[in-house]
Motif scaffolding. Structure first.
Motif, short mmCIF file in Angstrom:
data_model
loop_
_atom_site.label_atom_id
_atom_site.label_comp_id
_atom_site.label_asym_id
_atom_site.label_seq_id
_atom_site.Cartn_x
_atom_site.Cartn_y
_atom_site.Cartn_z
N PHE A 66 7.42 129.41 28.41
CA PHE A 66 7.60 128.94 29.78
C PHE A 66 6.36 129.23 30.61
O PHE A 66 6.41 129.54 31.79
N GLU A 67 5.20 129.11 29.92
CA GLU A 67 3.93 129.32 30.60
C GLU A 67 3.60 128.10 31.47
O GLU A 67 4.01 126.97 31.17
N PRO A 68 2.83 128.29 32.55
CA PRO A 68 2.53 127.19 33.45
C PRO A 68 1.87 125.99 32.75
O PRO A 68 2.26 124.84 33.01
N ASP A 69 0.89 126.24 31.89
CA ASP A 69 0.20 125.12 31.24
C ASP A 69 1.13 124.36 30.30
O ASP A 69 1.05 123.13 30.17
N MET A 70 2.02 125.10 29.63
CA MET A 70 2.97 124.46 28.72
C MET A 70 3.94 123.56 29.49
O MET A 70 4.26 122.45 29.08
N LEU A 71 4.40 124.05 30.65
CA LEU A 71 5.32 123.26 31.47
C LEU A 71 4.62 122.03 32.04
O LEU A 71 5.21 120.95 32.11
N ALA A 72 3.39 122.20 32.44
CA ALA A 72 2.63 121.07 32.97
C ALA A 72 2.45 120.00 31.89
O ALA A 72 2.62 118.80 32.16
N GLU A 95 6.63 123.50 42.87
CA GLU A 95 6.46 123.34 41.42
C GLU A 95 5.71 122.04 41.10
O GLU A 95 4.79 122.03 40.28
N LYS A 96 6.11 120.96 41.76
CA LYS A 96 5.48 119.66 41.48
C LYS A 96 3.98 119.70 41.78
O LYS A 96 3.17 119.15 41.04
N HIS A 97 3.61 120.39 42.86
CA HIS A 97 2.19 120.47 43.23
C HIS A 97 1.43 121.35 42.23
O HIS A 97 0.35 120.94 41.74
N GLU A 98 1.97 122.54 41.95
CA GLU A 98 1.25 123.48 41.07
C GLU A 98 1.10 122.93 39.65
O GLU A 98 0.00 122.99 39.07
N LEU A 99 2.15 122.40 39.10
CA LEU A 99 2.06 121.87 37.74
C LEU A 99 1.25 120.58 37.71
O LEU A 99 0.57 120.28 36.72
N GLY A 100 1.30 119.84 38.81
CA GLY A 100 0.49 118.62 38.91
C GLY A 100 -0.99 118.93 38.88
O GLY A 100 -1.78 118.19 38.26
N GLU A 101 -1.40 120.01 39.54
CA GLU A 101 -2.81 120.41 39.53
C GLU A 101 -3.26 120.81 38.12
O GLU A 101 -4.36 120.47 37.68
N SER A 132 4.37 119.41 29.43
CA SER A 132 5.65 118.79 29.08
C SER A 132 6.02 117.64 30.00
O SER A 132 6.85 116.80 29.65
N ARG A 133 5.43 117.62 31.22
CA ARG A 133 5.70 116.58 32.23
C ARG A 133 7.16 116.59 32.69
O ARG A 133 7.68 115.58 33.16
N CYS A 134 7.83 117.72 32.55
CA CYS A 134 9.23 117.85 32.96
C CYS A 134 9.32 118.51 34.34
O CYS A 134 8.35 119.10 34.83
N TYR A 135 10.49 118.42 34.94
CA TYR A 135 10.75 119.07 36.23
C TYR A 135 11.81 120.15 36.01
O TYR A 135 12.81 119.93 35.33
N TYR A 136 11.58 121.34 36.58
CA TYR A 136 12.43 122.50 36.30
C TYR A 136 13.14 123.04 37.54
O TYR A 136 13.63 124.17 37.53
N GLY A 137 13.21 122.25 38.60
CA GLY A 137 14.01 122.65 39.76
C GLY A 137 13.29 123.47 40.80
O GLY A 137 13.93 124.05 41.67
N GLY A 138 11.96 123.52 40.76
CA GLY A 138 11.21 124.35 41.70
C GLY A 138 10.74 123.65 42.94
O GLY A 138 9.91 124.20 43.69
N GLY A 139 11.21 122.44 43.18
CA GLY A 139 10.88 121.72 44.41
C GLY A 139 9.43 121.25 44.47
O GLY A 139 8.73 121.14 43.46
N GLU A 140 8.97 121.01 45.70
CA GLU A 140 7.61 120.48 45.91
C GLU A 140 6.54 121.45 45.44
O GLU A 140 5.47 121.05 44.99
#
Length: 528
Positions: free
Chosen positions: A297-303, A315-321, A305-313
């Motif tokens: 569940f590391e940040p780069d791995m989640l990014a 999460e979308k911004h951080e993983l998007g970067e 995966s292109r999935c959404y995990y319920g962390g709101g905007e």
């Protein structure tokens, strides 16, 4: 696996009697007598039925006198339950801690009688250098396949070089993680392995070693057609980025060689093994049995995966970067990826799955993970469900300090503790999850739970619309076929490192299983 001829006759006679005793007269007439003549309406059918009864009764008495009928029925009863369970028709509750059918299977990777001994260094076709790629477990697959490729090429293998430049930036060499002397000696009958190309030979070379990268999952024929001619001409060839560069499906003897490398030759160094076993003992001292959970569940791995995990905007911004690192990453729908089962479970979802399967909140969990995105806030729901959660840092803080700069050595510690656990659970289908799952199958089908993410994803999203009992029942239904049972092993299914079917042997009968002292009889490919 069948009963003998005499046993089969007695067995069929028994069940004929049982069937006759439970059927009405019309069916009895059909079973016992068939004629092309016009049947009698009343007396003849009754007379013939009575005759059939007396004949079968007499034969039954003879069979009983042999003293075998009861034992045959017992044998059949055991095996009917066993085999119907393996083909999926038997639906008894699953023991969540261990498979009741694992005793019928055993790991077997002995070399066959026709498997020729390794060629000597002097008689080989040259030296094969291997540069592995990725993290510890990805490199482990590369090392395993490197031995098999050396065998295919009749080459002398130089101890593989580990990856120092990947994301993990670990400077560890082969001898820092694996017992190199054991690696060389244990495979001596299969492949000749040396620590380095002899200096005298290197000085005599007119050109430096030839470097090439082979396509992923190349067939043995590719190596013989494309690599061997170069090896014969240049005498030293280096294969780079060597991960998953050999085909999944190979000749059975080569598959068994894979198992000998992965499950026997790749032994961790003594310092790593000692720390790993200390942590295992500390877990076992606190609890008779424990679950190891591998959380990716590391940040780069989640990014990635292109999935959404319920962390709101946020999460979308951080993983998007983070996602901007991969310019060729396709823009896929997060909901679509989740429905396709491509998203790893969150720590909370792992906890819900385990509780639904029947694990109580006093169960001890060992969590193997890297940096968890969201930190303690992400982990808290899992801790609420299972308060007894431990990590290697909590159990061996002082012993781990010398290893902290080396991610691969820390991963080796997690590997040991996960392998020794009573139950292994993963939230993903990455390299470590596959490698440990395959090893646990080989070592006796130790309970290994892989989430059926495709079915669970919709269930998790709808869980608030149902009561807990309904949810738990549906989770158990989803997880059938994903609990590490022996019947999940099918030749050709998935990656061989996860499903080593050629190296799993099956007992031929309960009697032989008890008599032969756990000696393997046949593997799942159907060959002895």
């Amino acid at each position: 696996m069948g009963v003998g001829v005499g046993k089969a006759w007695r067995f069929s006679l028994l069940w004929t009697n049982l069937a006759l005793s439970s059927q009405p007269n019309t069916k009895t007439k059909h079973v016992c007598w068939r004629s092309n003549t016009t049947p009698f309406h009343h007396r003849k059918p009754i007379w013939r039925s009575m005759l059939c009864w007396f004949m079968l009764f007499g034969l039954g008495i003879v069979s009983l006198l042999t003293g075998h009928m009861a034992s045959d029925l017992e044998w059949y009863s055991q095996h009917r339950t066993f085999y119907s369970a393996l083909d999926g028709s038997y639906r008894s509750p699953i023991d969540i801690w261990e498979s009741q059918y694992s005793k019928y299977f055993y790991g077997c990777s002995e070399r066959g009688r026709r498997f020729a001994p390794a060629v000597s260094e002097q008689m080989s076709n040259g030296y094969l250098l291997i540069a592995t790629s990725g993290g510890l477990n990805q490199q482990r697959t590369g090392i395993t396949d490197a031995v098999v490729v050396a065998r295919i090429l009749n080459a002398t293998l130089v101890v593989p070089e580990l990856d120092h430049h990947s994301y993990w930036k670990d400077d560890s060499d082969f001898h820092d993680i694996f017992d190199v002397d054991w690696f060389i000696s244990s495979l001596a009958k299969d492949v000749t392995i040396v620590k380095r190309v002899p200096d005298k030979f290197m000085r005599s070379m007119e050109k430096p070693p030839y470097t090439m990268r082979v396509p992923r999952k190349s067939e043995p024929e590719y190596y013989l057609d494309q690599v061997l001619p170069i090896l014969l001409r240049r005498q030293v060839v280096q294969l780079t980025k060597f991960d998953y560069r050999l085909a999944n499906n190979l000749d059975e003897e080569l598959q068994k060689l894979r198992c000998r490398v992965n499950y026997h030759a790749l032994r961790f160094t003594k310092p790593i093994e000692e720390i790993g076993q200390k942590i295992v003992m500390r877990m076992q001292k606190m609890a008779h049995r424990y679950i190891a959970v591998h959380l990716r569940f590391e940040p780069d791995m989640l990014a990635f995966s292109r999935c959404y995990y319920g962390g709101g905007e946020k999460e979308k911004h951080e993983l998007g970067e983070i996602r901007k690192r991969w310019t060729t990453l396709p823009d896929l729908s997060a909901d679509g990826e989740r429905k396709r089962g491509k998203c790893p479970l969150t720590p909370h979802e792992v906890g819900l799955m385990l509780r639904a399967l029947g694990f109580t909140n006093n169960t001890y969990l060992y969590v193997a993970s890297g940096e968890i995105y969201g930190g303690d806030e992400t982990m808290q729901p899992l801790k609420d469900l299972f308060p007894n959660i431990y990590t290697k840092e909590m159990l061996a803080d002082e012993e781990l300090k010398p290893l902290l700069p080396f991610s691969s050595r820390l991963a080796a510690i997690d590997y040991i503790v996960c392998d020794e656990s009573n139950v292994f659970v993963t939230n993903n289908n990455g390299n470590m999850a596959k490698i440990i799952a395959g090893r646990r199958r080989y070592m006796g089908h130790k309970r290994t739970i892989r989430p059926n993410t495709k079915k669970l994803s919709s269930l998790f999203m709808a869980r608030h619309k149902m009561d807990w009992d309904t949810f738990a029942k549906k989770v158990k239904s989803c997880q059938r076929g994903f609990m590490g049972e022996p019947d999940e092993m099918r030749p050709g299914r998935g990656e061989f490192h996860e499903y080593p079917a050629s190296c799993i042997c099956e007992r031929t009968s309960v009697d032989e299983f008890a008599r032969d002292g756990y000696r393997p009889q046949a593997n799942l490919t159907g060959k002895a």
